[in-house]
Design a protein around this motif. Structure first.
Motif, PDB file in Angstrom:
ATOM      1  N   LEU A 166     -30.730  23.201  13.593  1.00 29.76           N
ATOM      2  CA  LEU A 166     -31.592  22.344  14.409  1.00 29.76           C
ATOM      3  C   LEU A 166     -31.172  20.906  14.139  1.00 29.76           C
ATOM      4  N   CYS A 167     -30.833  20.147  15.193  1.00 29.05           N
ATOM      5  CA  CYS A 167     -30.286  18.800  15.012  1.00 29.05           C
ATOM      6  C   CYS A 167     -30.858  17.830  16.040  1.00 29.05           C
ATOM      7  N   CYS A 168     -30.686  16.553  15.745  1.00 24.74           N
ATOM      8  CA  CYS A 168     -30.965  15.483  16.705  1.00 24.74           C
ATOM      9  C   CYS A 168     -30.186  14.256  16.266  1.00 24.74           C
ATOM     10  N   SER A 169     -30.234  13.205  17.063  1.00 24.95           N
ATOM     11  CA  SER A 169     -29.583  11.961  16.671  1.00 24.95           C
ATOM     12  C   SER A 169     -30.514  11.151  15.775  1.00 24.95           C
ATOM     13  N   ALA A 170     -29.924  10.237  15.008  1.00 21.76           N
ATOM     14  CA  ALA A 170     -30.742   9.338  14.188  1.00 21.76           C
ATOM     15  C   ALA A 170     -31.649   8.489  15.068  1.00 21.76           C
ATOM     16  N   ASP A 171     -31.160   8.106  16.254  1.00 12.28           N
ATOM     17  CA  ASP A 171     -31.964   7.308  17.185  1.00 12.28           C
ATOM     18  C   ASP A 171     -33.199   8.075  17.641  1.00 12.28           C
ATOM     19  N   TYR A 172     -33.012   9.369  17.992  1.00 12.42           N
ATOM     20  CA  TYR A 172     -34.164  10.168  18.409  1.00 12.42           C
ATOM     21  C   TYR A 172     -35.170  10.281  17.266  1.00 12.42           C
ATOM     22  N   ALA A 226     -28.322  23.044  29.926  1.00 15.02           N
ATOM     23  CA  ALA A 226     -26.893  23.139  30.241  1.00 15.02           C
ATOM     24  C   ALA A 226     -26.361  24.498  29.818  1.00 15.02           C
ATOM     25  N   ASN A 227     -25.285  24.928  30.491  1.00 14.44           N
ATOM     26  CA  ASN A 227     -24.654  26.200  30.125  1.00 14.44           C
ATOM     27  C   ASN A 227     -23.459  25.986  29.205  1.00 14.44           C
ATOM     28  N   SER A 228     -23.411  24.819  28.567  1.00 10.18           N
ATOM     29  CA  SER A 228     -22.310  24.474  27.669  1.00 10.18           C
ATOM     30  C   SER A 228     -22.865  23.889  26.383  1.00 10.18           C
ATOM     31  N   GLY A 229     -22.427  24.446  25.251  1.00 11.29           N
ATOM     32  CA  GLY A 229     -22.825  23.886  23.976  1.00 11.29           C
ATOM     33  C   GLY A 229     -22.322  22.460  23.792  1.00 11.29           C
ATOM     34  N   GLU A 230     -21.135  22.168  24.328  1.00  4.10           N
ATOM     35  CA  GLU A 230     -20.601  20.815  24.233  1.00  4.10           C
ATOM     36  C   GLU A 230     -21.504  19.815  24.944  1.00  4.10           C
ATOM     37  N   ALA A 231     -21.969  20.181  26.154  1.00  2.00           N
ATOM     38  CA  ALA A 231     -22.839  19.283  26.905  1.00  2.00           C
ATOM     39  C   ALA A 231     -24.175  19.083  26.192  1.00  2.00           C
ATOM     40  N   LEU A 232     -24.711  20.141  25.587  1.00  3.16           N
ATOM     41  CA  LEU A 232     -25.964  20.019  24.838  1.00  3.16           C
ATOM     42  C   LEU A 232     -25.772  19.116  23.617  1.00  3.16           C
ATOM     43  N   MET A 233     -24.628  19.231  22.953  1.00  2.22           N
ATOM     44  CA  MET A 233     -24.380  18.383  21.806  1.00  2.22           C
ATOM     45  C   MET A 233     -24.265  16.914  22.222  1.00  2.22           C
ATOM     46  N   ASP A 234     -23.607  16.657  23.363  1.00  6.29           N
ATOM     47  CA  ASP A 234     -23.512  15.287  23.859  1.00  6.29           C
ATOM     48  C   ASP A 234     -24.891  14.725  24.184  1.00  6.29           C
ATOM     49  N   ALA A 235     -25.759  15.572  24.786  1.00  3.00           N
ATOM     50  CA  ALA A 235     -27.112  15.118  25.112  1.00  3.00           C
ATOM     51  C   ALA A 235     -27.904  14.807  23.844  1.00  3.00           C
ATOM     52  N   ALA A 236     -27.729  15.643  22.818  1.00  2.43           N
ATOM     53  CA  ALA A 236     -28.424  15.383  21.556  1.00  2.43           C
ATOM     54  C   ALA A 236     -27.908  14.100  20.911  1.00  2.43           C
ATOM     55  N   ARG A 237     -26.610  13.872  20.952  1.00  4.39           N
ATOM     56  CA  ARG A 237     -26.043  12.630  20.420  1.00  4.39           C
ATOM     57  C   ARG A 237     -26.618  11.407  21.134  1.00  4.39           C
ATOM     58  N   ALA A 238     -26.862  11.558  22.434  1.00  2.00           N
ATOM     59  CA  ALA A 238     -27.382  10.447  23.229  1.00  2.00           C
ATOM     60  C   ALA A 238     -28.872  10.217  23.018  1.00  2.00           C
ATOM     61  N   VAL A 254     -22.351  16.317  12.397  1.00  3.48           N
ATOM     62  CA  VAL A 254     -23.222  15.990  11.259  1.00  3.48           C
ATOM     63  C   VAL A 254     -22.438  15.209  10.208  1.00  3.48           C
ATOM     64  N   ARG A 255     -21.193  15.596   9.975  1.00  3.16           N
ATOM     65  CA  ARG A 255     -20.381  14.878   8.995  1.00  3.16           C
ATOM     66  C   ARG A 255     -20.143  13.426   9.403  1.00  3.16           C
ATOM     67  N   ASP A 256     -19.919  13.189  10.723  1.00  2.67           N
ATOM     68  CA  ASP A 256     -19.643  11.807  11.136  1.00  2.67           C
ATOM     69  C   ASP A 256     -20.911  11.004  11.420  1.00  2.67           C
ATOM     70  N   GLY A 257     -22.088  11.647  11.295  1.00  4.51           N
ATOM     71  CA  GLY A 257     -23.345  10.930  11.423  1.00  4.51           C
ATOM     72  C   GLY A 257     -23.887  10.806  12.825  1.00  4.51           C
ATOM     73  N   SER A 258     -23.185  11.331  13.839  1.00  2.00           N
ATOM     74  CA  SER A 258     -23.699  11.233  15.208  1.00  2.00           C
ATOM     75  C   SER A 258     -24.847  12.211  15.460  1.00  2.00           C
ATOM     76  N   LEU A 259     -24.961  13.231  14.628  1.00  2.00           N
ATOM     77  CA  LEU A 259     -26.127  14.114  14.624  1.00  2.00           C
ATOM     78  C   LEU A 259     -26.619  14.255  13.190  1.00  2.00           C
ATOM     79  N   ARG A 260     -27.887  14.558  13.038  1.00  4.00           N
ATOM     80  CA  ARG A 260     -28.442  14.823  11.711  1.00  4.00           C
ATOM     81  C   ARG A 260     -29.199  16.138  11.750  1.00  4.00           C
ATOM     82  N   SER A 311     -26.968  15.236   3.478  1.00  6.28           N
ATOM     83  CA  SER A 311     -27.806  14.346   4.275  1.00  6.28           C
ATOM     84  C   SER A 311     -27.786  12.934   3.713  1.00  6.28           C
ATOM     85  N   PRO A 312     -27.260  11.938   4.427  1.00  2.41           N
ATOM     86  CA  PRO A 312     -27.344  10.566   3.976  1.00  2.41           C
ATOM     87  C   PRO A 312     -28.786  10.108   3.858  1.00  2.41           C
ATOM     88  N   SER A 313     -29.043   9.142   2.967  1.00  7.27           N
ATOM     89  CA  SER A 313     -30.410   8.697   2.727  1.00  7.27           C
ATOM     90  C   SER A 313     -31.030   8.070   3.966  1.00  7.27           C
TER      91      SER A 313
END
Length: 320
Positions: A166-172, A226-238, A254-260, A311-313
């Motif tokens: 289960l993930c989301c962006s830091a902004d969300y 969406a019917n694509s995991g890539e598109a869902l990941m982009d939406a979560a990043r946004a 998650v490693r690059d910090g665009s999702l947490r 998880s970064p602080s």
């Protein structure tokens, strides 16, 4: 006259596929060519072999007998051919493999390339699509799937259990907070996977000492499907919402910090079973068995993408 093995193989394929059209697609032949060959076989044996309906064929009593005997004979012929090929080291011929798009791009390409370097006379057609293909009618020899085996007619080679996250962006997280109990998900925007039968039904299982086999399913709302995991990941990043995706897809984000990762105490998304599935033929050709063993050797637990998230602080955010 003795029936031609190729004609018998066509007949078996028609019965297995349920239609002449599906059998022709799997064999890579014109429908008219398959129909003509079956008609010739019926004339040679002086008996009808198929009951023909507009959208389906079934074997007659004589056809059912021929089907069972022909499958056994063809299986023995395949085994003999495999033994000769194994001794000569000359495995050859086409193989058609289906796999999920995101997994194929990230992990499957190099594995298939290594296989083709080892067996230079095997031709591989790799179809990457998040939709679940029909092996029986689509002309596939093998498929890699993540999830539960729904078609009991297929055979399977289990590779292991692949976790979901289960993930989301830091902004969300900063704007909406994070759920700290399962039902709190219903107050969030949850991104849906359109290839699922119910795209906003998320399944969780209990963790810890009280785990047992308890599972919970939640039907959730969201603005994006969406019917694509890539598109869902982009939406979560946004920052459009929370998403549940396979860890092989989100691990890098998650490693690059665009999702947490989002942790709900005592619960985690139900993982997938990663498996190779193939039609229930009496004897798999050696080239297919060899590919299965190669994939099972290279894609096995512990999966690299299932390493614990760090998880970064700055990921901490107040629950709401």
């Amino acid at each position: 006259m003795r029936p031609d093995p190729d004609a018998l193989a066509m007949f078996v394929q028609v019965v297995d596929s349920g239609t002449v059209t599906a059998a022709a697609n799997r064999l890579g032949l014109a429908k008219s060519a398959v129909s003509k060959r079956i008609a010739q076989l019926e004339a040679q044996l002086a008996t009808p072999l198929l009951h023909r309906a507009p959208r389906h064929v079934t074997p007659t009593e004589s056809g059912a007998l021929l089907y069972e005997r022909a499958r056994a004979v063809l299986a023995q012929l395949d085994l003999v051919a495999d033994e000769v090929l194994a001794r000569s080291g000359a495995l050859q011929g086409p193989v058609r493999l289906a796999a999920p798009l995101s997994f194929g791009i990230r992990y499957l390409g190099p594995v298939i390339a290594d296989f083709m370097r080892l067996y230079e006379r095997i031709e591989v057609s790799l179809d990457l699509d998040d939709r679940r293909v029909d092996l029986m009618t689509g002309g596939y020899d093998l498929a890699l799937r993540a999830g539960r085996l729904e078609d009991s007619e297929l055979r399977a080679r289990r590779l292991g259990t692949s976790q979901r996250a289960l993930c989301c962006s830091a902004d969300y997280a900063a704007r909406h907070g994070l759920p700290d109990y399962l039902e709190a998900l219903q107050g969030h925007s949850c991104l849906g996977y359109a290839n699922a039968s119910i795209h906003h039904l998320w399944r969780f299982r209990r963790t810890g000492e009280r785990a047992g086999n308890e599972e919970r399913s939640l039907t959730l709302r969201g603005r994006f499907v969406a019917n694509s995991g890539e598109a869902l990941m982009d939406a979560a990043r946004a920052g459009l919402g929370l998403v549940v995706l396979p860890r092989f897809l989100v691990a890098e984000a998650v490693r690059d910090g665009s999702l947490r990762p989002v942790v709900i105490p005592g619960w985690e998304p139900v993982p997938d079973s990663l498996q190779l599935v193939y039609p229930p033929t009496p004897a798999l050709p050696l080239k297919i068995r060899t590919l299965i063993e190669h994939l099972a050797e290279r894609i096995r637990e512990p999966f690299p993408w299932d390493a614990p998230f760090v998880s970064p602080s700055e990921w901490s955010a107040p629950a709401r």
